[in-house]
Design a protein around this motif. Sequence first.
Motif, mmCIF file in Angstrom:
data_model
loop_
_atom_site.group_PDB
_atom_site.id
_atom_site.type_symbol
_atom_site.label_atom_id
_atom_site.label_comp_id
_atom_site.label_asym_id
_atom_site.label_seq_id
_atom_site.Cartn_x
_atom_site.Cartn_y
_atom_site.Cartn_z
ATOM 1 N N ILE A 86 0.830 -1.368 -0.240
ATOM 2 C CA ILE A 86 -0.034 0.044 0.064
ATOM 3 C C ILE A 86 0.918 1.238 0.150
ATOM 4 C CG2 ILE A 86 -1.480 1.398 1.270
ATOM 5 C CD1 ILE A 86 -2.979 -1.310 2.066
ATOM 6 N N LEU A 87 1.972 1.211 0.655
ATOM 7 C CA LEU A 87 2.822 2.458 0.838
ATOM 8 C C LEU A 87 3.651 2.775 -0.411
ATOM 9 C CD1 LEU A 87 4.016 2.361 4.583
ATOM 10 C CD2 LEU A 87 2.129 4.120 3.460
ATOM 11 N N LYS A 88 3.726 1.719 -1.064
ATOM 12 C CA LYS A 88 4.411 1.739 -2.451
ATOM 13 C C LYS A 88 3.574 2.831 -3.348
ATOM 14 C CE LYS A 88 8.011 -1.656 -2.966
ATOM 15 N NZ LYS A 88 8.881 -0.951 -1.850
ATOM 16 N N CYS A 89 2.307 2.691 -3.117
ATOM 17 C CA CYS A 89 1.288 3.528 -3.915
ATOM 18 C C CYS A 89 1.265 5.142 -3.434
ATOM 19 C CB CYS A 89 -0.242 3.168 -3.639
ATOM 20 S SG CYS A 89 -0.285 1.218 -3.829
ATOM 21 N N ALA A 90 2.362 5.522 -2.430
ATOM 22 C CA ALA A 90 2.370 6.748 -2.204
ATOM 23 C C ALA A 90 3.565 7.231 -2.828
ATOM 24 C CB ALA A 90 2.215 6.852 -0.833
ATOM 25 N N SER A 91 3.321 8.310 -3.305
ATOM 26 C CA SER A 91 4.665 9.104 -3.882
ATOM 27 C C SER A 91 5.460 9.768 -2.844
ATOM 28 C CB SER A 91 4.225 10.365 -4.625
ATOM 29 O OG SER A 91 3.282 9.881 -5.897
ATOM 30 N N ASN A 92 6.757 9.851 -2.969
ATOM 31 C CA ASN A 92 7.667 10.518 -1.799
ATOM 32 C C ASN A 92 6.902 11.827 -1.309
ATOM 33 O OD1 ASN A 92 9.414 8.430 -1.086
ATOM 34 N ND2 ASN A 92 10.585 8.743 -2.967
ATOM 35 N N GLU A 93 6.412 12.849 -2.350
ATOM 36 C CA GLU A 93 5.926 13.863 -1.809
ATOM 37 C C GLU A 93 4.624 13.816 -1.132
ATOM 38 O OE1 GLU A 93 8.748 13.367 -4.694
ATOM 39 O OE2 GLU A 93 6.493 13.276 -5.003
ATOM 40 N N ASP A 94 3.963 12.975 -1.230
ATOM 41 C CA ASP A 94 2.664 12.797 -0.623
ATOM 42 C C ASP A 94 2.474 12.958 0.912
ATOM 43 O OD1 ASP A 94 1.590 12.244 -2.902
ATOM 44 O OD2 ASP A 94 0.973 10.173 -2.885
ATOM 45 N N ILE A 95 1.537 13.693 1.198
ATOM 46 C CA ILE A 95 0.946 13.699 2.802
ATOM 47 C C ILE A 95 0.476 12.431 3.091
ATOM 48 C CG2 ILE A 95 -0.488 14.781 4.218
ATOM 49 C CD1 ILE A 95 -0.024 17.315 2.618
ATOM 50 N N ILE A 106 -2.748 8.172 8.452
ATOM 51 C CA ILE A 106 -3.492 6.819 8.799
ATOM 52 C C ILE A 106 -4.469 6.937 9.841
ATOM 53 C CG2 ILE A 106 -2.713 4.650 10.027
ATOM 54 C CD1 ILE A 106 0.148 5.408 9.778
ATOM 55 N N LYS A 107 -5.845 6.119 9.382
ATOM 56 C CA LYS A 107 -6.911 6.558 10.411
ATOM 57 C C LYS A 107 -7.641 5.204 10.654
ATOM 58 C CE LYS A 107 -9.675 8.963 6.959
ATOM 59 N NZ LYS A 107 -10.373 10.154 6.483
ATOM 60 N N ALA A 108 -8.169 4.993 11.680
ATOM 61 C CA ALA A 108 -8.850 3.970 12.027
ATOM 62 C C ALA A 108 -10.037 4.302 13.302
ATOM 63 C CB ALA A 108 -8.187 2.790 12.625
ATOM 64 N N GLN A 109 -11.190 3.640 12.859
ATOM 65 C CA GLN A 109 -12.204 3.724 13.907
ATOM 66 C C GLN A 109 -11.833 2.955 15.318
ATOM 67 O OE1 GLN A 109 -14.521 5.935 13.266
ATOM 68 N NE2 GLN A 109 -13.489 6.227 11.113
ATOM 69 N N ASP A 110 -12.511 3.545 16.286
ATOM 70 C CA ASP A 110 -12.162 2.579 17.525
ATOM 71 C C ASP A 110 -12.651 1.388 17.334
ATOM 72 O OD1 ASP A 110 -12.799 5.386 19.819
ATOM 73 O OD2 ASP A 110 -11.005 4.676 18.557
ATOM 74 N N ASN A 111 -11.950 0.268 17.925
ATOM 75 C CA ASN A 111 -11.863 -1.344 17.767
ATOM 76 C C ASN A 111 -12.427 -1.548 16.243
ATOM 77 O OD1 ASN A 111 -15.061 -0.802 17.704
ATOM 78 N ND2 ASN A 111 -14.560 -0.605 20.055
ATOM 79 N N ALA A 112 -11.939 -1.156 15.489
ATOM 80 C CA ALA A 112 -12.057 -1.178 14.004
ATOM 81 C C ALA A 112 -11.545 -2.532 13.556
ATOM 82 C CB ALA A 112 -11.797 -0.185 12.848
ATOM 83 N N ASP A 113 -11.834 -3.156 12.473
ATOM 84 C CA ASP A 113 -10.889 -4.062 12.089
ATOM 85 C C ASP A 113 -10.256 -3.833 10.746
ATOM 86 O OD1 ASP A 113 -13.806 -6.031 10.597
ATOM 87 O OD2 ASP A 113 -13.166 -3.902 10.436
ATOM 88 N N THR A 114 -10.215 -2.765 10.345
ATOM 89 C CA THR A 114 -9.467 -2.200 9.343
ATOM 90 C C THR A 114 -8.741 -0.792 9.598
ATOM 91 O OG1 THR A 114 -11.263 -0.926 8.291
ATOM 92 C CG2 THR A 114 -11.297 -3.264 7.524
ATOM 93 N N VAL A 115 -7.843 -0.486 8.613
ATOM 94 C CA VAL A 115 -7.186 0.734 8.889
ATOM 95 C C VAL A 115 -6.992 1.447 7.316
ATOM 96 C CG1 VAL A 115 -4.934 -0.384 8.485
ATOM 97 C CG2 VAL A 115 -5.062 1.811 9.415
ATOM 98 N N THR A 116 -7.194 2.880 7.433
ATOM 99 C CA THR A 116 -7.224 3.316 6.092
ATOM 100 C C THR A 116 -6.005 4.085 6.178
ATOM 101 O OG1 THR A 116 -9.692 3.317 5.926
ATOM 102 C CG2 THR A 116 -8.435 4.726 4.513
ATOM 103 N N PHE A 117 -5.291 4.119 4.912
ATOM 104 C CA PHE A 117 -4.281 4.932 4.422
ATOM 105 C C PHE A 117 -4.868 5.794 3.354
ATOM 106 C CE2 PHE A 117 -0.953 2.586 6.744
ATOM 107 C CZ PHE A 117 -1.440 1.629 6.813
ATOM 108 N N VAL A 118 -4.494 7.512 3.771
ATOM 109 C CA VAL A 118 -4.778 8.303 2.695
ATOM 110 C C VAL A 118 -3.583 9.009 2.211
ATOM 111 C CG1 VAL A 118 -6.048 10.356 2.331
ATOM 112 C CG2 VAL A 118 -7.232 8.726 3.822
ATOM 113 N N PHE A 119 -3.569 9.094 0.945
ATOM 114 C CA PHE A 119 -2.040 9.771 0.369
ATOM 115 C C PHE A 119 -2.642 11.000 -0.583
ATOM 116 C CE2 PHE A 119 -0.499 6.296 1.897
ATOM 117 C CZ PHE A 119 -0.372 4.879 0.957
ATOM 118 N N GLU A 120 -2.171 12.185 0.014
ATOM 119 C CA GLU A 120 -2.589 13.484 -0.808
ATOM 120 C C GLU A 120 -1.491 13.961 -1.313
ATOM 121 O OE1 GLU A 120 -3.929 14.566 3.607
ATOM 122 O OE2 GLU A 120 -4.415 16.467 2.048
#
Lengths: 257, 14
Positions: free
Chosen positions: A78-87, A90-104
């Motif tokens: 997943i992190l390979k999909c981010a460019s070096n310049e990206d912001i 990392i976010k997750a709801q409490d007791n979630a079973d997934t994590v989301t990565f956002v690349f801006e």
Amino acid sequence: MFEARLLQGSLLKKVMEALKELLNEAAWDCSDAGIQLQAMDNSHVSLVSLNLRAEGFDKYRCDRNLSMGMNLGSMSKILKCASNEDIITIKAQDNADTVTFVFESPDQDKVSDYEMKLMNLDQEHLGIPETDYACTIRLPSSEFARICRDLSQFGESMVISCTKEGVRFSATGDIGTGNIKLAQSAKVDKEEEAVVIEMQEPVSLTFACRYLNSFTKATSLSKSVQLSMSPEVPLVVEYKIEDIGHVRYYLAPKIED
Amino acid sequence: KNQQVKISKFFHVA
């Protein structure tokens, strides 16, 4: 919920490279102080300890302590999909079973998000005793990476000997013997180029080269690396991560039986 | 011969 936004997303990409050769999976422990990760490699010969302080993030919110078990191979993809310049956020709801990565992208014209399943890891947390090391050696990280690469051709073990004259790295095997001696830098004009040795007492220990080479995957994180040694205790190889934290590798020595 | 030691010999479960 948990949300951590890192302006210098490239740091997280480099952290990923620093972890994924040694660890297949690890728990990312999030608290209001920041993100911590601690895991042994599969053979239980080395331990990796990562610390990213909350203050180092552009935005950091952790309503409740959260431990996210992640498959580092998947996270690396997943992190390979981010460019070096990206912001990177990392976010997750409490007791979630997934994590989301956002690349801006820097000018916000491209925003990507990747959701990854979390794993249940019952990782035991090891206590690392505070140690007053007999020797600490700070040297350019590229130099250390070069030494590990060159000497691992000669043998599977490397002897690191530290005296007041300097530090010597040695390896021996079928094709012969290699010795590299580094003297303490006389003048320390450029901090990160210096070799600085603090010695309470001389130490000489033997370590497996393959782990040392895995540790040097963190070289891109910092211009310098610090080695800490005491007789009969694990070596510590520490790379600072800008002003946000560090990654520390602990390696058990090889002992004459 | 040098014997590789385990890290868990030094660091114990907290």
